[in-house]
Every structure is written in C-alpha cells, then in structure tokens.
Write a protein that holds these residues in place. Structure first.
Motif, PDB file in Angstrom:
ATOM      1  N   ASP A   1       6.593  27.481  40.099  1.00  0.00           N
ATOM      2  CA  ASP A   1       6.902  27.480  38.677  1.00  0.00           C
ATOM      3  C   ASP A   1       7.628  28.798  38.429  1.00  0.00           C
ATOM      4  N   HIS A   2       7.730  29.234  37.191  1.00  0.00           N
ATOM      5  CA  HIS A   2       8.485  30.463  36.924  1.00  0.00           C
ATOM      6  C   HIS A   2       7.711  31.741  37.257  1.00  0.00           C
ATOM      7  N   SER A   3       6.416  31.617  37.580  1.00  0.00           N
ATOM      8  CA  SER A   3       5.635  32.821  37.834  1.00  0.00           C
ATOM      9  C   SER A   3       5.281  33.030  39.302  1.00  0.00           C
TER      10      SER A   3
ATOM     11  N   PHE B   1      23.370  27.995  52.122  1.00  0.00           N
ATOM     12  CA  PHE B   1      22.386  26.945  51.873  1.00  0.00           C
ATOM     13  C   PHE B   1      22.985  25.540  51.891  1.00  0.00           C
ATOM     14  N   LEU B   2      24.282  25.421  52.153  1.00  0.00           N
ATOM     15  CA  LEU B   2      24.947  24.123  52.079  1.00  0.00           C
ATOM     16  C   LEU B   2      24.482  23.135  53.153  1.00  0.00           C
ATOM     17  N   LYS B   3      24.030  23.618  54.302  1.00  0.00           N
ATOM     18  CA  LYS B   3      23.619  22.717  55.382  1.00  0.00           C
ATOM     19  C   LYS B   3      22.131  22.365  55.315  1.00  0.00           C
ATOM     20  N   ILE B   4      21.421  22.915  54.368  1.00  0.00           N
ATOM     21  CA  ILE B   4      19.995  22.624  54.221  1.00  0.00           C
ATOM     22  C   ILE B   4      19.835  21.371  53.370  1.00  0.00           C
ATOM     23  N   LYS B   5      18.985  20.456  53.833  1.00  0.00           N
ATOM     24  CA  LYS B   5      18.709  19.242  53.068  1.00  0.00           C
ATOM     25  C   LYS B   5      17.556  19.534  52.101  1.00  0.00           C
ATOM     26  N   PHE B   6      17.875  19.501  50.807  1.00  0.00           N
ATOM     27  CA  PHE B   6      16.885  19.748  49.764  1.00  0.00           C
ATOM     28  C   PHE B   6      16.479  18.439  49.112  1.00  0.00           C
ATOM     29  N   GLU B   7      15.215  18.363  48.722  1.00  0.00           N
ATOM     30  CA  GLU B   7      14.762  17.297  47.836  1.00  0.00           C
ATOM     31  C   GLU B   7      13.889  17.956  46.773  1.00  0.00           C
ATOM     32  N   ILE B   8      13.947  17.418  45.566  1.00  0.00           N
ATOM     33  CA  ILE B   8      13.209  17.974  44.437  1.00  0.00           C
ATOM     34  C   ILE B   8      12.282  16.892  43.891  1.00  0.00           C
TER      35      ILE B   8
ATOM     36  N   SER C   1       7.305  22.708  36.625  1.00  0.00           N
ATOM     37  CA  SER C   1       8.321  23.214  35.686  1.00  0.00           C
ATOM     38  C   SER C   1       9.729  22.937  36.213  1.00  0.00           C
ATOM     39  N   ASN C   2      10.732  23.347  35.455  1.00  0.00           N
ATOM     40  CA  ASN C   2      12.112  23.166  35.900  1.00  0.00           C
ATOM     41  C   ASN C   2      12.580  24.310  36.798  1.00  0.00           C
ATOM     42  N   ALA C   3      11.684  25.196  37.204  1.00  0.00           N
ATOM     43  CA  ALA C   3      12.046  26.324  38.071  1.00  0.00           C
ATOM     44  C   ALA C   3      12.640  25.838  39.389  1.00  0.00           C
ATOM     45  N   LYS C   4      12.128  24.721  39.901  1.00  0.00           N
ATOM     46  CA  LYS C   4      12.630  24.199  41.180  1.00  0.00           C
ATOM     47  C   LYS C   4      14.089  23.771  41.071  1.00  0.00           C
ATOM     48  N   VAL C   5      14.467  23.194  39.924  1.00  0.00           N
ATOM     49  CA  VAL C   5      15.857  22.784  39.699  1.00  0.00           C
ATOM     50  C   VAL C   5      16.735  24.026  39.529  1.00  0.00           C
ATOM     51  N   GLU C   6      16.220  25.010  38.801  1.00  0.00           N
ATOM     52  CA  GLU C   6      16.959  26.262  38.619  1.00  0.00           C
ATOM     53  C   GLU C   6      17.186  26.950  39.963  1.00  0.00           C
TER      54      GLU C   6
END
Length: 125
Positions: free
Chosen positions: A12-14, A98-105, A82-87
């Motif tokens: 989260d943000h903290s 970070f372009l070659k890393i596969k992210f999922e949210i 929270s939206n911290a993960k999207v931020e």
C-alpha cells in the motif's frame, strides 16, 4: 535477497512486503514509505499544498527502493488494497530496465503474512 525469477509484492502507500518465491521457503524484504501524517493544526489548503510536493518526492523514493529489488526478477505479481501497486507499475514502466519483466496486478484486501505467502505460492504454482 538472492536473485531469483519470481517475486510477490503486497503493498500500500505505507509499506511493501517483497516475497521471493522459491520451492523451499519465502525470503521477505520489507520496505517502508516515509509518508507520514503531517500536523493537522494548519489550514487544509496549506496542508494540501505542503504535502503534495513532499508526498510526491517520498512516493518516488519509496517506488525507487522497491524497483531496486524488482529489477532482479523475471515475473512479478503486485497485489494489495490500494492503488499504490498501479502507481508503482506506472513509475517502473518509464524505466527501460523493467520492460522485460512480466508484471501482473491484482486487487486484494489487507492480508496477514500467512495470507500473503499463500497468495504468492498459489499464484506462481
């Protein structure tokens, strides 16, 4: 933390808990944000103006710290309430490392440490 291929990040943000997924056990790194509640005895307008620039800098520093660990992984699941993960994802997407890393949210509620571990284990299994 050792460099491996899979990482779960509940945040989260903290605070952020970075959990390295391996077949044996979880290795966890905790990164805390420097965001704090400022004194509330100033006017709301002054407070909002004051914290906007401080908050932006503090969040940037927080996301950079998390990114320093994430850059060593191939697959990363970002999850939390929270939206911290999207931020964080948007922040890291501006950096070519970070372009070659596969992210999922994934959106999740607040979780205990055991719930976080179970989530990451089930996600990567």
């Amino acid at each position: 933390m050792k460099t491996t291929k899979k990482l779960g990040v509940w945040m989260d943000h903290s605070i952020a808990y970075l959990m390295e997924f391996t077949s044996k056990h979880f290795e966890i790194e905790t990164i805390e944000s420097k965001l704090t509640n400022q004194q509330k005895n100033i006017s709301l307008a002054e407070y909002e103006s004051l914290i906007k620039s401080k908050e932006k800098k503090q969040l940037s520093d927080y996301y950079k710290k998390i990114g320093e660990t994430i850059k060593n992984y191939k697959r990363v699941i970002l999850f939390g309430p929270s939206n911290a993960k999207v931020e964080l994802f948007d922040f890291l997407s501006e950096d070519e490392r970070f372009l070659k890393i596969k992210f999922e949210i994934k959106n999740t509620d607040k979780m205990t440490a055991n719930q976080q571990h179970t989530f990451v284990k089930e996600y990567f299994s």
